[in-house]
Structure formats: C-alpha cells, structure tokens
Design an enzyme around this catalytic site. Structure first.
Site, mmCIF file in Angstrom:
data_model
loop_
_atom_site.group_PDB
_atom_site.id
_atom_site.type_symbol
_atom_site.label_atom_id
_atom_site.label_comp_id
_atom_site.label_asym_id
_atom_site.label_seq_id
_atom_site.Cartn_x
_atom_site.Cartn_y
_atom_site.Cartn_z
ATOM 1 N N ASP A 15 0.873 -1.195 0.069
ATOM 2 C CA ASP A 15 -0.055 -0.052 -0.019
ATOM 3 C C ASP A 15 0.855 1.067 0.040
ATOM 4 O O ASP A 15 1.786 1.150 0.266
ATOM 5 C CB ASP A 15 -0.758 0.033 1.404
ATOM 6 C CG ASP A 15 -1.409 1.375 1.595
ATOM 7 O OD1 ASP A 15 -2.372 1.778 0.737
ATOM 8 O OD2 ASP A 15 -1.308 1.798 2.671
ATOM 9 N N ASP A 17 -0.196 5.167 0.773
ATOM 10 C CA ASP A 17 -0.125 6.043 2.072
ATOM 11 C C ASP A 17 -0.286 5.498 3.356
ATOM 12 O O ASP A 17 -1.265 4.506 3.583
ATOM 13 C CB ASP A 17 -1.648 6.919 1.741
ATOM 14 C CG ASP A 17 -1.448 7.741 0.365
ATOM 15 O OD1 ASP A 17 -0.653 8.447 0.225
ATOM 16 O OD2 ASP A 17 -2.523 7.743 -0.250
ATOM 17 N N ASP A 175 -1.631 -0.600 5.766
ATOM 18 C CA ASP A 175 -1.738 -0.196 7.225
ATOM 19 C C ASP A 175 -3.079 0.132 7.665
ATOM 20 O O ASP A 175 -3.680 0.685 8.385
ATOM 21 C CB ASP A 175 -1.131 1.347 7.199
ATOM 22 C CG ASP A 175 -1.822 2.372 6.517
ATOM 23 O OD1 ASP A 175 -2.208 2.065 5.378
ATOM 24 O OD2 ASP A 175 -2.201 3.356 6.880
HETATM 25 O O1 LIG Z 1 -5.776 7.665 -1.315
HETATM 26 C C1 LIG Z 1 -6.142 6.835 -0.438
HETATM 27 O O2 LIG Z 1 -7.346 6.913 0.037
HETATM 28 C C2 LIG Z 1 -5.193 6.176 0.360
HETATM 29 O O3 LIG Z 1 -4.407 5.373 -0.461
HETATM 30 P P1 LIG Z 1 -3.447 4.108 -0.100
HETATM 31 O O4 LIG Z 1 -4.318 3.119 -0.762
HETATM 32 O O5 LIG Z 1 -2.457 4.056 -0.692
HETATM 33 O O6 LIG Z 1 -3.722 4.095 1.430
#
Ligand SMILES: O=C(O)COP(=O)(O)O
Length: 224
Positions: A15, A17, A175
């Site tokens: 992942d 963020d 996360d």
């Molecule tokens: O933009 C988002 O909602 C989060 O992105 P992610 O999947 O990298 O945690």
C-alpha cells in the site's frame, strides 16, 4: 543474492499512503484548504487520518457534511482537491524511516515488488517516481476510473497477474482495514503495519495475519 537464503514469498505488494509514505499532512492540507474556500468545516489532521484510505472521492465525501453528499457538490470539489493536491503532494510527504532499508533488502533477495493504492493513479506514480526514486517497482497501480477501488480484490489480482506470480505467494503490506480485506479477498498474505494511519486492533479485526511495528521487522519474514 545469498544462495543459503530462500525467499518465502515471490513478491511484495505495498500500500502507499501510511505504509511506504507519510503523506498525511499534504493530503490534509489540500483537503482543508479547498473545504475552507467553499465555506465548509475543516478537519484536524487526526480526523483526516481515519478518512484517508478509501480513495480521494470517498475522502471528499466523508469530509463534507451529510447535507452536501450530492454528486453535484462532491464531484466538482473532488476536481478542486485533485488540482490542489497536484500543487502540494510533495510539500512534506516522505518515506517512513526504515523503508529504504526494507526496499534494499527486497532487491537483495531478488523479490518482485509492487504498489497498489487507492490514491489516484497519476499521483501514485508521481509519488513513487519522486519519493521512491532509487527503487524500481515492477508494477505501480493507483486508483483508475472503471476499476473498483480496494477492498475490492480486482486491482490486487491485476497486480499479481502483471507480476506473473500466484496471489498465494504474495506478501501484502498495508496499514488499514481496507488493505487487510483486500489481501484476504485476493488470497495474499495480509501483513499489517502499525506505523501508519490505523491502529493495530483495526488491522487484526479486518484479518491481518500478523502485525509489525517497523519496516525492518519485515525483513526476516522475507527469508524462507
Ligand atoms: O488515497 C487514499 O485513500 C489512500 O491510498 P492508499 O491506498 O495508498 O492508502
């Protein structure tokens, strides 16, 4: 590669963020500045933390009062949020401590690696190219219109296919509950990290097979 060490997994899917990158301040700033300009209430960073993870469209919707949950309001605001984030995505976003060492270890072991994010695809690529420049990812996939976002497993299965490996041999590192659900429904090993945007109990409740509290703690899991 050390011949005495056999990798247990053939690939690692990350992942972005809250897992590879700490992007929260730039996302919160972009969101709040647009909300403020439109006269809507803004949100503390700690509230933004739990609204991120479902994609930018959902972030904008969650951030608006329920009375404004109408496509005629949310879609233009999403476009403005995207334009604002395009100016601020890199103000303070950085890889977490230990990510460099983890990515180096994955390369030393000769494992494939990919990114799967609900962040819009162009920002996912931009963040990887600029903030994770020293490492080559075999696949980078952000949210693309027409493909269901995580926790739908479609994107994860597309990544596995593009990597040319079986989902069951993939270590999925994330996360959030969205990530743990995605990994489980795609048949990948769900590893939860606790340095990101969600607490460990959310990750366990949504199917994490294991939790780690630092990127370095993942390295031993890569060895067979
Ligand atoms: O933009 C988002 O909602 C989060 O992105 P992610 O999947 O990298 O945690």
């Amino acid at each position: 590669m050390n011949q005495s060490v056999t990798p247990k997994f053939s690939a690692v899917v990350f992942d972005m963020d809250g897992t590879l990158l700490d992007t929260l301040a730039d996302i919160s700033h972009s969101l709040n500045s647009v909300l403020e300009e439109e006269g809507y209430p803004t949100h503390p960073v700690e509230v933004c933390r739990v609204m991120v993870g479902f994609g930018m469209r959902e972030l904008v919707r969650k951030a608006l009062p329920e009375s404004a949950h109408d496509d005629a309001i949310t879609e233009p605001l999403l476009k403005r949020m995207q334009a604002r984030y395009a100016e601020h995505w890199n103000d303070s976003s950085r890889p977490y401590d230990g990510i460099a060492e983890l990515l180096d270890a994955i390369d030393r072991l000769g494992l494939k690696k990919a990114i799967l994010s609900n962040k819009p695809d162009r920002f996912t690529r931009q963040c990887a190219e600029e903030l994770l420049a020293p490492w080559k990812f075999d696949v980078i996939m952000g949210f693309r219109e027409g493909i269901a976002p995580k926790p739908d497993p479609t994107g994860a299965l597309m990544v596995a296919e593009e990597l040319g490996v079986q989902p069951a041999t993939i270590l999925y590192v994330g996360d959030s509950g969205v990530d743990m659900k995605t990994a489980n429904s795609a048949g990948m090993y769900p590893l939860g990290v606790t340095w990101g945007y969600r607490p460990g109990d959310e990750l366990l409740a949504t199917g994490a097979a294991k939790l780690v509290s630092s990127p370095e703690a993942i390295i031993p899991l890569l060895m067979g």
